[in-house]
Design an enzyme around this catalytic site. Structure first.
Site, PDB file in Angstrom:
ATOM      1  N   SER A   1     -10.375   8.733  -7.426  1.00  0.00           N
ATOM      2  CA  SER A   1      -9.683   7.457  -7.611  1.00  0.00           C
ATOM      3  C   SER A   1     -10.629   6.293  -7.351  1.00  0.00           C
ATOM      4  O   SER A   1     -11.321   6.235  -6.325  1.00  0.00           O
ATOM      5  CB  SER A   1      -8.480   7.349  -6.667  1.00  0.00           C
ATOM      6  OG  SER A   1      -7.542   8.351  -6.942  1.00  0.00           O
TER       7      SER A   1
ATOM      8  N   ASP B   1      -2.828  -1.719  -8.991  1.00  0.00           N
ATOM      9  CA  ASP B   1      -3.526  -0.672  -8.243  1.00  0.00           C
ATOM     10  C   ASP B   1      -5.043  -0.898  -8.279  1.00  0.00           C
ATOM     11  O   ASP B   1      -5.822   0.030  -8.512  1.00  0.00           O
ATOM     12  CB  ASP B   1      -3.184   0.717  -8.803  1.00  0.00           C
ATOM     13  CG  ASP B   1      -3.621   1.832  -7.855  1.00  0.00           C
ATOM     14  OD1 ASP B   1      -3.784   1.558  -6.646  1.00  0.00           O
ATOM     15  OD2 ASP B   1      -3.813   2.967  -8.327  1.00  0.00           O
TER      16      ASP B   1
ATOM     17  N   HIS C   1      -4.749   1.850  -3.744  1.00  0.00           N
ATOM     18  CA  HIS C   1      -4.234   2.901  -2.862  1.00  0.00           C
ATOM     19  C   HIS C   1      -5.355   3.574  -2.078  1.00  0.00           C
ATOM     20  O   HIS C   1      -5.075   4.270  -1.102  1.00  0.00           O
ATOM     21  CB  HIS C   1      -3.438   3.947  -3.678  1.00  0.00           C
ATOM     22  CG  HIS C   1      -4.268   4.822  -4.547  1.00  0.00           C
ATOM     23  ND1 HIS C   1      -4.483   4.558  -5.894  1.00  0.00           N
ATOM     24  CD2 HIS C   1      -4.944   5.971  -4.285  1.00  0.00           C
ATOM     25  CE1 HIS C   1      -5.231   5.495  -6.416  1.00  0.00           C
ATOM     26  NE2 HIS C   1      -5.536   6.372  -5.451  1.00  0.00           N
TER      27      HIS C   1
END
Length: 599
Positions: free
Chosen positions: A442, A359, A326
């Site tokens: 992230s 992911d 993402h």
């Protein structure tokens, strides 16, 4: 020889006696004598002897005995030697001229060739009506000098226009030679030459015509002139120049591509992994951060619709960097990715592969040397309560270090889902930590006390919201989730090697709207087909539509998402023990996971 033919001593002919005195030791048979015969066209006083038609000049003398000069055979008197055989009536050589069946060709001597570059003089011809000059021939036995101009024998046997003498006719003693054109009467055209004699150096000869047209040809192939050779050399040079240019362009393109791929044109040299600061333990937060920071990067992504910031870390010396899907998703359709190291150096990066189901994504940088990969640990050995350190760029604050502990293991979480079609939903059997993780963390590493990566920070739980992937602006409340490194290692290897990752599947369609306990198999697939794929792992294990799966490898399953997370935690080909409830009865089946591809 009989007595009648012997010559008495003292009565030998004068000529014979003289010959005997000159060559007393030589013996020569006397030659036969032939009567002289007038020849048409020969002047008076010209004659020939029996020796080939050349001899002393003068009129023929009749032999003693009173025979006429025209008699074909003359019997010598008693005082002359008699030949042992009859005279040859045809005058066969060497005792006479060639027979009438083979006339001798006229003797023609080429004129002297003038020096190159000088004009040839035409042959001298007598004025009209003037008599042709005569040239006496040398006596027999003497050498004949080559004349300076062509001559022809007039009236000689075999000459053009001369009658052929009778076989027994005498040969004149001399032959008149006409000077002029060499073909008899002055001014007459030359007859056809059956012998094809020509002067190769005379003016107007075939050789001069050949030389005027061009160089001589030797083997039938055309001989190039200097101009033609020059043109061919120019064409050859042009071809070689083009060939060298093409080869150079090809080599340059290959080298350029290699330089661009490896980033040799704009190199960035990074320092080696930092050492533990003095007075700090290697397992302290300061010691862990000092060793890990040189290998952690900050990513800035700009796409068509949005911009984002994330974190990643170096996987190998080839420039591969692992991060979340993402994070790089905005650049998947033509965006740009820049990578900034802890030194402040920034380079461009490209996407190698990404997977939304896990992911995870891999990007690569070029032109960077001195890369130090972070060592990967073993997430299966992690225990709840172990200290951990998280590094990232929360809210674009690069090189931020936070610490905490492992709060829980095997947390089934789902993240994403903004698209609404489920293509961006990730299922993670995550490690839970209380280390502060915020948007921008992230893709960053979650490190253990040995500075080894045990997880990839992926999602947080924020106040008043569901599980957040880091895209919002809510802060940390102590609930962060990381993808176990063992799962991330397998996916990263497949992305680098193949550009995509494989997902383990059981070949059934789950009813995601089921609210009861467990994961129920739907009645039909999303495309209208059977819920249990024909020939898939579920059909081979005996699963049917409507079955309720309650456990996987002895661990309780409460929802369909949890079942997916449990399956994704394994590799394709792994064998699972699945507890199935059908009609109120539970039974355990064994199945082997299949594989599917998903971007």
């Amino acid at each position: 020889m009989n007595e009648g033919n012997r010559v008495p001593p003292g009565e030998e002919p004068e000529g014979a006696a003289a010959a005997a005195r000159e060559t007393p030791d030589d013996f020569e048979l006397p030659r036969p004598l032939t009567a002289p015969q007038p020849t048409s066209g020969v002047p008076d006083g010209a004659g020939s002897t029996a020796d080939g038609g050349f001899g002393p000049t003068g009129p023929a003398v009749d032999a003693p005995g009173g025979r006429a000069a025209g008699d074909p055979v003359r019997t010598p008197p008693d005082d002359r030697p008699t030949p042992l055989h009859d005279p040859d009536p045809y005058g066969t050589p060497p005792y006479g001229e060639p027979g009438p069946w083979a006339p001798a060709p006229p003797v023609q001597h080429p004129a002297a060739t003038p020096a190159p570059g000088t004009a040839a003089r035409p042959p001298s011809t007598p004025p009209p009506g003037a008599p042709a000059p005569t040239v006496p021939l040398p006596a027999a036995g003497t050498s004949v000098p080559a004349p300076s101009a062509p001559v022809s024998a007039v009236g000689a046997p075999g000459a053009p226009g001369a009658p052929v003498p009778a076989p027994s006719a005498p040969v004149p003693a001399s032959v008149a030679v006409t000077a002029g054109s060499g073909f008899g009467t002055p001014g007459d055209p030359p007859p056809a030459d059956p012998w094809r004699r020509y002067d190769p150096w005379a003016a107007g000869s075939p050789s001069e015509q050949i030389l005027a047209r061009g160089p001589l040809q030797q083997t039938g192939a055309g001989v190039l002139t200097d101009r033609q050779r020059g043109r061919r050399a120019k064409r050859l040079l042009l071809v070689w120049t083009l060939a060298v240019a093409l080869v150079a362009a090809g080599v340059g393109g290959v080298v350029g591509a290699y330089v661009e791929r490896e980033g040799l044109g704009d190199r960035v040299r990074l320092p080696q992994a930092g050492s533990v600061p003095a007075g700090r333990a290697p397992d302290s937060v300061a010691g862990i951060a000092a060793r890990a920071l040189p290998s952690v990067v900050t990513l800035h992504i700009s796409g068509t619709d949005e911009e984002d910031t994330g974190t990643g870390f170096v996987l190998d010396t080839r420039g591969h960097i692992l991060t979340n899907n993402h994070v790089v998703a905005p650049a998947a359709s033509g965006g740009r990715i820049s990578v900034t190291f802890s030194t402040g150096d920034t380079v461009k990066a490209t996407v190698v592969g990404r997977d939304s189901g896990y992911d995870l994504a891999v990007v690569q940088v070029h032109g960077v040397s001195g890369l130090t990969p972070l060592p990967l640990g073993n997430s299966d050995d992690v225990r709840v309560g172990d200290p951990v350190v998280a590094i990232g760029a929360p809210f674009d604050l690069a090189n931020t270090v936070t610490s905490g502990i492992i709060s829980a293991k095997e947390r089934p979480i789902t993240a994403g889902g903004e698209k609404g079609d489920g293509s961006d939903v990730s299922y993670v059997d995550a490690l839970q930590t209380d280390a502060p993780i915020n948007p921008g963390n992230s893709g960053g590493p979650l490190l253990d006390s040995r500075a080894q990566v045990i997880g990839i920070n992926s999602a947080i739980r924020s106040a008043g919201s569901a599980t957040d992937s880091g895209s919002g602006q809510a802060g940390s409340i102590g609930l962060g989730f990381a993808i176990p490194v063992n799962q991330a290692r397998r996916v990263a290897e497949e992305l680098i090697n193949n550009g995509h990752a494989t997902h383990p599947v059981i070949g059934v369609t789950l009813d995601m709207g089921y609210t009861g306990d467990g994961a129920r198999i739907d009645s039909r697939s999303a495309r209208g087909g059977p819920a249990v794929a024909k020939g898939g792992p579920g059909e081979r294990a005996g699963l049917r539509a409507g079955d309720l799966i309650t456990e996987v490898d002895g661990q309780r399953v409460h929802t369909g998402e949890e079942l997916i997370v449990k399956i994704r935690a394994h590799r394709p080909g792994d064998r699972l023990r699945v507890t199935v409830e059908r009609g109120g009865t539970e039974r355990e089946v064994s199945l082997v996971l299949g594989a599917s591809e998903q971007n």
